[in-house]
Design a protein around this motif. Sequence first.
Motif, PDB file in Angstrom:
ATOM      1  N   THR A  33      -5.372 -11.475 138.736  1.00  0.00           N
ATOM      2  CA  THR A  33      -5.254 -12.532 139.734  1.00  0.00           C
ATOM      3  C   THR A  33      -6.137 -12.219 140.930  1.00  0.00           C
ATOM      4  O   THR A  33      -6.831 -13.099 141.457  1.00  0.00           O
ATOM      5  N   GLN A  36      -9.659 -13.015 140.085  1.00  0.00           N
ATOM      6  CA  GLN A  36      -9.860 -14.468 140.090  1.00  0.00           C
ATOM      7  C   GLN A  36     -10.004 -14.962 141.524  1.00  0.00           C
ATOM      8  O   GLN A  36     -10.869 -15.791 141.815  1.00  0.00           O
ATOM      9  N   TRP A  37      -9.170 -14.477 142.433  1.00  0.00           N
ATOM     10  CA  TRP A  37      -9.256 -14.873 143.842  1.00  0.00           C
ATOM     11  C   TRP A  37     -10.586 -14.457 144.452  1.00  0.00           C
ATOM     12  O   TRP A  37     -11.147 -15.177 145.268  1.00  0.00           O
ATOM     13  N   ARG A  39     -13.461 -14.207 142.779  1.00  0.00           N
ATOM     14  CA  ARG A  39     -14.435 -15.172 142.248  1.00  0.00           C
ATOM     15  C   ARG A  39     -14.345 -16.510 142.968  1.00  0.00           C
ATOM     16  O   ARG A  39     -15.357 -17.160 143.213  1.00  0.00           O
ATOM     17  N   GLU A  40     -13.132 -16.937 143.303  1.00  0.00           N
ATOM     18  CA  GLU A  40     -12.920 -18.211 143.976  1.00  0.00           C
ATOM     19  C   GLU A  40     -13.101 -18.105 145.494  1.00  0.00           C
ATOM     20  O   GLU A  40     -12.927 -19.083 146.205  1.00  0.00           O
ATOM     21  N   ARG A  41     -13.421 -16.913 145.960  1.00  0.00           N
ATOM     22  CA  ARG A  41     -13.619 -16.630 147.395  1.00  0.00           C
ATOM     23  C   ARG A  41     -12.377 -16.909 148.234  1.00  0.00           C
ATOM     24  O   ARG A  41     -12.469 -17.287 149.390  1.00  0.00           O
ATOM     25  N   LYS A  42     -11.220 -16.712 147.642  1.00  0.00           N
ATOM     26  CA  LYS A  42      -9.962 -16.838 148.374  1.00  0.00           C
ATOM     27  C   LYS A  42      -9.639 -15.550 149.111  1.00  0.00           C
ATOM     28  O   LYS A  42      -8.851 -15.565 150.059  1.00  0.00           O
TER      29      LYS A  42
END
Length: 80
Positions: A33, A36-37, A39-42
């Motif tokens: 997770t 993924q964050w 990669r999503e720039r979160k």
Amino acid sequence: MNIKSMPEWKANSASEWLTEAEAAQYLRVNLLTLFQWVRERKVPAHQLSGVRRCVWKFLRPELDAVLDPSARAAADRRQQ
């Protein structure tokens, strides 16, 4: 220059860096997770070159800003 004369953020910066596993544990999420964050720039992350794979490091104050939206807004205003 001794540690007492250094700004507080520099004196503490060495202990502020977290590994991928430490950051996932700090955010209480699965490691996948966290990736993924990233990669999503979160989540702000700092990429280091690894021999076999990409290595990510995370700053604790930046993760705190993600956890506290009001702190993130204040950090964004400081950067402008």
